[in-house]
Design an enzyme around this catalytic site. Structure first.
Site, PDB file in Angstrom:
ATOM      1  N   ASP A 334      11.537  44.500 160.738  1.00 35.26           N
ATOM      2  CA  ASP A 334      12.212  43.797 159.647  1.00 35.26           C
ATOM      3  C   ASP A 334      12.462  44.709 158.450  1.00 35.26           C
ATOM      4  OD1 ASP A 334       9.376  43.890 159.464  1.00 35.26           O
ATOM      5  OD2 ASP A 334       9.450  42.528 157.756  1.00 35.26           O
ATOM      6  N   GLU A 335      13.494  44.390 157.731  1.00 38.33           N
ATOM      7  CA  GLU A 335      13.739  44.930 156.387  1.00 38.33           C
ATOM      8  C   GLU A 335      13.667  46.451 156.281  1.00 38.33           C
ATOM      9  OE1 GLU A 335      12.144  41.112 153.844  1.00 38.33           O
ATOM     10  OE2 GLU A 335      10.642  42.534 154.533  1.00 38.33           O
ATOM     11  N   ALA A 336      14.218  47.150 157.294  1.00 36.07           N
ATOM     12  CA  ALA A 336      14.288  48.615 157.186  1.00 36.07           C
ATOM     13  C   ALA A 336      15.609  48.934 156.486  1.00 36.07           C
ATOM     14  CB  ALA A 336      14.214  49.238 158.571  1.00 36.07           C
TER      15      ALA A 336
END
Ligand code: TNX
Length: 542
Positions: A334-336
């Protein structure tokens, strides 16, 4: 006032006190057979068959170590409050004989996790084809006893259970909760207590979010600084901490004894600041960032262009896999935000392959969707609008989903604006919001067959104690558990609300914190049963 001619003796006084306490604590009629969370598949009450646990009851189980282990767990649940000895024995064909029989029978036509509970005046029989089924039958029986059964000390009550038959099995195979031990670290004991809560509601997976920007929580021998340096921070600047391999193994075995599989998450390639502090060679600029104790997301990543990163990923996942008996390895994803799409996809495909080569099945947040499909791959949906073309496409390519919609299942969301801890980025989640959605139809275009199950994540940026954890988990965890377990036909908010209300006195009696959500008709006086410090006539040795 004239004194009575003769003082009653101590035993008579004690008996009278016990009778009075019994009247106080045990309602004359037991509650309904259907008063169980999660709602069972089929309930056939028979009020002529109500049963009362006698002091001399024996728990008899099929002569099989796993069945006997469940029998011993049942005895351990019942002994503290009742003070009864409840010996456990085995038999080839167990019969209740006034007590409880746990029968392993794979010819009874029951699903793997299913069970049948037969309650008659002659005793209770739990039948299942697996020990997991017996365990779930025992959790149901526990809820059918008076709330006083949760007392850690002997109390006086009539241990009555409503008669009839329950036939039950889960709707989905994956029913879980997640604990983020990275933002704030929680001790092994806290994790075990969370497992107890899962077990009550027939949840069978605990996802541990073990790594994030603020801390690395699992020992890795080949990269020791991950914990000696990366484990020493947490949100707000506290000391952090980590699980040794022995700690983690304790959690895994405690879970296994409750038929719960641990799903370890190593969040990659983002959410890795703590790892970069420990090993700057993995950072894109090879410079150690400062330790992070705030609550922002999306700023850190291990360098996907550096081969050393894949050695790191392989070593970490190999060591974690070796400690984990369950089939799953969760690689986050997530959320890279700082990694370009093609680079991200390339990284994920290599990480997925590493997991597969370790003989495990990959799980990741639904951002993994664009990467190539790989046999068995599971995506964890945390979207808030029930729709995502990339996820739908991944499902068409064979991925299955675990549903954790942020606006229904995220237990770190506040219940209401005045909830003292928690977030609100996905909205407020009161109990009804947690309960009123259908995992089988929630993501547009995704058929129920592609849904492996549900999971309630608890992120812990604002959660600093076990009491905080319990406040956010209860009473919403049972709502998510019911969505994972119960057939859709039983879905009924008004009915759920009443069944949930009956859990309140159990938690109070067991000393568990919970949020007295205003939409639930909790009993006005959650009473802690009076401790029985009278002569225990009913535990006299036979
Ligand atoms: C989003 S959900 C995150 C977490 C945060 C959470 C707070 C997800 C996969 N990532 O990093 O802790 O929001 O609610």
């Amino acid at each position: 006032m004239p004194l009575p001619a003769r003082e009653p003796d101590a035993a008579t006084l004690a008996q009278a006190a016990e009778r009075a306490a019994g009247n106080l604590l045990a309602p004359s009629a037991p509650h309904r057979l259907a008063d169980v969370v999660p709602a069972p598949r089929q309930v056939q009450p028979d009020p002529t068959e109500d049963w009362t646990l006698p002091a001399e009851a024996v728990i008899v189980a099929t002569a099989d170590p796993a069945a006997l282990a469940v029998a011993e767990q049942l005895a351990q649940l019942l002994r503290p409050a009742t003070g009864y000895p409840l010996p456990v024995t085995d038999a080839t064909a167990p019969e209740p004989a006034g007590g409880v029989a746990l029968v392993l029978d794979d010819t009874a036509g029951l699903d793997a996790e299913g069970y049948r509970l037969d309650i008659t005046t002659d005793g209770v029989r739990v039948t299942a084809s697996t020990a997991a089924g017996l365990f779930y039958g025992v959790q149901t029986l526990r809820q059918l006893l008076p709330a006083a059964i949760e007392s850690p000390v002997p109390v006086t009550a009539r241990w009555a259970v409503p008669g009839g038959t329950i036939t039950d099995a889960p709707r989905f195979p994956y029913r879980g909760a997640m604990l983020d031990v990275a933002r704030h670290f929680f001790s092994v004991d806290d994790a075990l207590r969370v497992l107890d809560h899962l077990a009550r509601y027939k949840l069978n997976h605990l996802h541990l979010h073990l790594t994030d920007d603020q801390g690395w929580r699992i020992a890795v021998d080949s990269w020791p600084k991950l914990t000696t340096i990366g484990g020493t921070t947490e949100v707000g600047g506290g000391p952090g901490g980590h699980y040794t391999k022995a700690d983690y193994t304790r959690i895994v075995s405690y879970a296994a004894a409750r038929h719960i599989t641990v799903v370890p998450e190593i969040d990659l390639p983002g959410h890795t600041n703590a790892a970069l502090v420990a090993y700057p060679e993995l950072a894109p600029d090879k410079v150690a960032p400062p330790p992070y104790t705030g609550t922002e997301v999306g700023f850190s990543y291990v360098d996907p262009a550096n081969e050393r990163t894949y050695e790191f990923v392989t070593d970490v996942l190999r060591e974690v896999a070796a400690l984990t008996p369950g089939p799953w390895l969760h690689i986050g994803g997530d959320e890279a935000f700082k990694v370009k799409d093609e680079v991200y996809t390339g990284f994920v495909e290599r990480a997925q392959r590493i997991v597969a080569d370790l003989g495990k099945t990959v799980v990741g947040w639904h951002q993994l969707a664009p990467a190539a499909h790989l046999d068995g791959r599971v995506l964890q949906w945390w979207g808030t609008n029930g729709e995502d073309p990339a996820t739908l496409d991944a499902v068409h390519r064979g991925s299955r989903l675990i549903l954790s919609p942020g606006n229904h299942a995220y237990l770190d969301m506040k219940y209401a604006p005045d909830t003292p801890i928690g977030h609100d980025w996905a909205g407020l989640i009161d109990v009804r919001k947690a309960y009123d959605w259908d995992p089988g139809t929630h993501v547009a275009g995704v058929p129920a067959e592609a849904v492996l199950g549900v999971e309630a994540p608890l992120w812990t940026e604002s959660v600093t104690s076990l009491a905080n954890i319990e406040l956010l988990l209860l009473p919403r965890l049972p709502a998510i558990a019911e969505l994972g377990w119960s057939p859709r036909e039983t879905h009924d908010w008004a009915d759920f609300r009443d069944r949930l209300a009956a859990q309140g006195p159990r938690w109070t009696t067991a000393g568990i914190t919970y949020h007295r959500a205003p939409e639930i008709p909790w009993s006005a006086n959650p009473s802690i049963p009076a401790q029985r410090n009278l002569p225990q006539t009913d535990t006299a040795t036979p």
